[in-house]
Design an enzyme around this catalytic site. Sequence first.
Site, mmCIF file in Angstrom:
data_model
loop_
_atom_site.group_PDB
_atom_site.id
_atom_site.type_symbol
_atom_site.label_atom_id
_atom_site.label_comp_id
_atom_site.label_asym_id
_atom_site.label_seq_id
_atom_site.Cartn_x
_atom_site.Cartn_y
_atom_site.Cartn_z
ATOM 1 N N GLU A 65 3.280 -8.377 3.330
ATOM 2 C CA GLU A 65 4.700 -8.233 3.015
ATOM 3 C C GLU A 65 5.534 -9.258 3.779
ATOM 4 O O GLU A 65 5.131 -9.718 4.850
ATOM 5 C CB GLU A 65 5.170 -6.812 3.371
ATOM 6 C CG GLU A 65 4.507 -5.749 2.519
ATOM 7 C CD GLU A 65 5.035 -4.337 2.793
ATOM 8 O OE1 GLU A 65 6.041 -4.182 3.531
ATOM 9 O OE2 GLU A 65 4.430 -3.387 2.255
ATOM 10 N N GLU A 102 9.087 -6.266 -5.552
ATOM 11 C CA GLU A 102 9.238 -4.794 -5.593
ATOM 12 C C GLU A 102 10.705 -4.386 -5.436
ATOM 13 O O GLU A 102 11.433 -4.937 -4.594
ATOM 14 C CB GLU A 102 8.406 -4.142 -4.473
ATOM 15 C CG GLU A 102 8.569 -2.607 -4.465
ATOM 16 C CD GLU A 102 7.565 -1.852 -3.609
ATOM 17 O OE1 GLU A 102 6.667 -2.486 -3.028
ATOM 18 O OE2 GLU A 102 7.704 -0.611 -3.539
ATOM 19 N N ASP A 130 -1.715 -0.492 0.935
ATOM 20 C CA ASP A 130 -1.500 0.381 2.095
ATOM 21 C C ASP A 130 -0.729 1.631 1.658
ATOM 22 O O ASP A 130 -0.517 2.548 2.461
ATOM 23 C CB ASP A 130 -0.816 -0.360 3.250
ATOM 24 C CG ASP A 130 0.592 -0.811 2.926
ATOM 25 O OD1 ASP A 130 1.010 -0.716 1.754
ATOM 26 O OD2 ASP A 130 1.290 -1.267 3.858
HETATM 27 O O1 KIV Z 1 0.605 -0.713 -1.154
HETATM 28 C C1 KIV Z 1 0.802 -0.836 -2.365
HETATM 29 O O2 KIV Z 1 0.334 -0.061 -3.197
HETATM 30 C C2 KIV Z 1 1.648 -1.942 -2.787
HETATM 31 C C3 KIV Z 1 2.110 -1.935 -4.205
HETATM 32 C C4 KIV Z 1 3.169 -0.943 -4.360
HETATM 33 C C5 KIV Z 1 2.521 -3.290 -4.663
HETATM 34 O O3 KIV Z 1 1.970 -2.785 -2.013
#
Ligand code: KIV
Length: 277
Positions: free
Chosen positions: A126, A193, A55
């Site tokens: 998430e 992260e 996202d």
């Molecule tokens: O949306 C994304 O690109 C992510 C990565 C940073 C892991 O969630």
Amino acid sequence: MSTHSIASAREHRVTVRTLAARKRRGERIAMLTAYDFAFARIFDAAGIDCLLVGDSLGNVVQGHDTTLPVTLDEVVYHTRLVARACRRAMVIGDMPFGSYQASPEDAVRSAIRLVKEGGAQAVKLEGGIGSAVAIARIAAADIPVLGHVGLTPQSIHRMGGYRVQGRTDGERARVIADAQAVEEAGACAVVLEGMPAELAGEITRRLSIPTIGIGAGAGCDGQVLVMHDMLGLNDWTPSFVKQYADLGALAAKAARAFAEEVAGGKFPGPEHCYQAS
Ligand code: KIV
């Protein structure tokens, strides 16, 4: 297709079994984000194991300040472009804000859309303890699901900005509990992260599923980067990113050369023109 060729096609494709085997053998996993056919084809052929249709497209493709405005329809669309290009890489569709928080039923429906309409082989969402039920329900629908804990960009308003997580004892305990909840709920891997390298290493040792780090140090089972960051396509680069190419500068140079040649009447040359016969 014969049984043999089905088996070899499956062996070729990176699957949840590949990821689990990599963790067992201590072999690292390379993941990049991708949002379109052209780059997905290049990354797939280059041997990247997993392509995440993140996202983050809200930031790097759409130009928003956060990932919050991204819709499920948009991620489904970009996932379809990426999946069309991939022969080997596992394609992971990211579940955007609002597509799984309201109820586990929403979560399962959204994950099904990413697989059925987008062609993803897995989805990512998430959150740790708060997302455990959604993860369990998606996994129960036979859709491989990755968790994502630590700095979770969809929680920007709760975190009060994009802040490294797990620097205090309380935050550290919470990040560990979140990662464990994700594993217990049935996730096949978890993205770590924005946390101290030592904490990510500790989580990686505790979990039996692979950890994929971004801004989380070298102790993870794999690494993921946003393609625009590692290719130099943004106007700034976060400190945890290694920029492997400066495509932004190359593209600007090419565009300037094109504009100059158009202005000077040098392009198109005779070799670029169709002849009558
Ligand atoms: O949306 C994304 O690109 C992510 C990565 C940073 C892991 O969630």
